[in-house]
Design a protein around this motif. Structure first.
Motif, PDB file in Angstrom:
ATOM      1  N   ALA A 306      -2.279   6.045   3.743  1.00  6.95           N
ATOM      2  CA  ALA A 306      -1.267   5.822   4.691  1.00  6.95           C
ATOM      3  C   ALA A 306      -1.440   6.908   5.691  1.00  6.95           C
ATOM      4  CB  ALA A 306       0.043   6.031   4.150  1.00  6.95           C
ATOM      5  N   ILE A 310      -1.952   5.903   9.901  1.00  9.99           N
ATOM      6  CA  ILE A 310      -1.261   6.503  11.059  1.00  9.99           C
ATOM      7  C   ILE A 310      -2.189   7.060  12.106  1.00  9.99           C
ATOM      8  CG2 ILE A 310       0.533   8.174  11.704  1.00  9.99           C
ATOM      9  CD1 ILE A 310       1.661   7.634   8.805  1.00  9.99           C
ATOM     10  N   LEU A 404       0.087   0.142  11.445  1.00 11.69           N
ATOM     11  CA  LEU A 404       1.117   0.606  10.811  1.00 11.69           C
ATOM     12  C   LEU A 404       1.786  -0.313   9.952  1.00 11.69           C
ATOM     13  CD1 LEU A 404       2.730   2.049  14.132  1.00 11.69           C
ATOM     14  CD2 LEU A 404       1.713   3.505  12.187  1.00 11.69           C
ATOM     15  N   LEU A 405       1.541  -1.575  10.017  1.00 13.98           N
ATOM     16  CA  LEU A 405       2.034  -2.428   9.175  1.00 13.98           C
ATOM     17  C   LEU A 405       1.358  -2.324   7.715  1.00 13.98           C
ATOM     18  CD1 LEU A 405       3.671  -5.041   8.278  1.00 13.98           C
ATOM     19  CD2 LEU A 405       1.818  -6.519   8.983  1.00 13.98           C
ATOM     20  N   THR A 407      -0.110   0.561   6.687  1.00 13.70           N
ATOM     21  CA  THR A 407       0.577   1.719   6.052  1.00 13.70           C
ATOM     22  C   THR A 407       1.918   1.572   5.605  1.00 13.70           C
ATOM     23  OG1 THR A 407      -0.597   3.063   7.768  1.00 13.70           O
ATOM     24  CG2 THR A 407       1.224   4.172   6.853  1.00 13.70           C
ATOM     25  N   PHE A 408       2.821   0.773   6.331  1.00  4.97           N
ATOM     26  CA  PHE A 408       4.099   0.764   5.636  1.00  4.97           C
ATOM     27  C   PHE A 408       4.199  -0.021   4.139  1.00  4.97           C
ATOM     28  CE2 PHE A 408       7.844  -2.418   5.022  1.00  4.97           C
ATOM     29  CZ  PHE A 408       8.678  -1.190   5.111  1.00  4.97           C
ATOM     30  N   GLY A 412       5.453   1.171   0.786  1.00  4.83           N
ATOM     31  CA  GLY A 412       6.602   0.372   0.206  1.00  4.83           C
ATOM     32  C   GLY A 412       6.401  -0.355  -0.845  1.00  4.83           C
TER      33      GLY A 412
END
Length: 420
Positions: A306, A310, A404-405, A407-408, A412
């Protein structure tokens, strides 16, 4: 004794597989350098270029899973040799492109011929290394991307500038010819150098083979054994494929457009563009190895991945905002490239920690083939956005959002217990 055995295996395998990956990645993305001359010579738009660069991944997608299953059946040695020789011939044939249709066809065929190489190598490494050792090993192998940029960028710039006009050929034609030939030669070398697995390795003693086999067997006991059909319907495989797609958007956003982004800052000489392009890749090689080693040492995978995602997104945004400032844009592109490339070996510790047997062969191929469709989407969208806005900034923002998607989703949706 265990450390010395794995050191012996690594010195035998990794430098050679690294070489294979360098010539693979160079042949895949040298079209990014060829673009600097090819578009004006052949009257291509940025959209035509983006579609041609990306259509490689349609052929790649269609033949990825069958290729990896064939490799698991016939062995890595013969199949990797076939893959490399075929793509080398087709890559060299790119020098004969005269129109958009021929450009599309050859790029599509190049994707078909190369399908199975990368996931085949990832699968091959699982035959030798348990999960706890895999991040640093995959990182060492995947620094081939960065090294291809370090040596390939100045080399590509030099070929295109100095060979232009020789024998009546353009610089970009020489580029395809001279960078395609090594793949054929290395492919032939594969036949005499690689072993299909631990048991076939004559350079290992019997006790060394037993140690390696015991570790692989112990590593496989807590993995998921899925049937081939279950692989295609498994939610976690599809989740991993989506995450990989998001990260690959970044890889080919950089891979296909980095020379153009650097040229846009005001650097006109192709040799200088090549030299500057090598800087982000050189830094990325160091960061990839350090992050892979640290991840293996701590056993943590998700946050390592992650943070690098970023870092890649932030770098791309700053490169777009300061795109007319060579120094700032180069610093931002260096940060972006290091972050993007470092996500990839860290990511591959996740599916290889989860799948084994036929599921590993098919699952890795499914994840890689779907993820690499981003190699079609990314250059095409950036090219279309550039034609529409006369700027690459919008494309960089889009790719940053994709990172970023990914990474999320890693933070998550990936279970913490997959940390090894």
């Amino acid at each position: 004794m265990e450390e010395s055995v794995y050191s012996k295996v690594s010195w035998r395998l990794i430098p050679f597989l690294f070489l294979c990956y360098v010539v693979s990645y160079l042949d895949r993305v040298n079209v990014g350098f060829a673009k600097l001359q090819m578009l004006s010579d052949l009257k291509f738009s940025d959209t035509v270029y983006g579609l041609g660069a990306g259509i490689f991944f349609i052929g790649y997608f269609l033949f990825e899973v069958p290729s990896n299953i064939i490799l698991s059946k016939v062995g890595a040695r013969v199949w990797i040799a076939r893959i490399m020789a075929t793509w080398g011939v087709i890559s060299s044939a790119m020098m004969f492109v005269t129109d958009a249709q021929m450009f599309y066809v050859l790029r599509f065929l190049l994707g078909i011929s190369e399908a199975g190489f990368f996931p085949g190598i990832i699968l091959y490494l699982t035959y030798w290394y348990p999960a706890r050792r895999r991040a640093r090993i995959i990182a060492l192998f995947m620094t081939g991307i960065a090294f291809a940029g370090v040596i390939g960028s100045p080399l590509s710039g030099w070929i295109m500038q100095t060979m232009a006009g020789v024998n009546g050929w353009a610089g970009w034609q020489w580029l395809f010819l001279l960078e395609g030939a090594p793949s054929v030669l290395v492919g032939i070398w594969v036949l005499t150098y690689l072993d299909d697995g631990i048991r076939q390795a004559k350079w290992l003693t019997e006790s060394e083979k037993l140690l390696l086999e015991e570790n692989i067997h112990a590593d496989a006991t807590d993995k998921k054994e899925l049937t081939l059909g279950q692989v295609f319907t498994n939610g976690r495989v599809w989740l991993l494929a989506i995450i990989y797609f998001a990260f690959i958007m970044g890889l080919y956003g950089v891979g296909f457009w980095l020379p153009q982004l650097i040229k846009n800052t005001g650097v006109k000489d192709l040799v200088n563009v090549g030299l500057l392009t090598s800087i982000p890749y050189g830094v990325a090689a160091v960061v990839m190895v350090l992050m892979g080693r640290h991840s293996d040492t701590t056993g943590e995978r998700r946050w390592h991945t992650a943070v690098m995602g970023i870092m890649g997104a932030v770098g791309l945004v700053f490169s777009a905002v300061y795109g007319d400032n060579t120094v700032v844009a180069m610093a931002a592109l260096t940060v972006a490239t290091a972050g993007i490339l470092s996500t990839l070996p860290l990511f591959w510790t996740l599916p290889t920690a989860y799948l084994t047997g036929t599921a590993a062969a098919a699952g890795i191929a499914v994840i890689n083939s779907i993820g690499n469709l981003a190699g079609f989407v990314s250059p095409f969208l950036v090219g279309a956005i550039k034609d529409a806005t006369h700027s690459t900034a919008g494309g960089m923002y889009l790719i940053a959002g994709s990172l970023l998607l990914g990474t999320f989703l890693v933070l998550g949706a990936i279970p913490k217990q997959l940390n090894r």
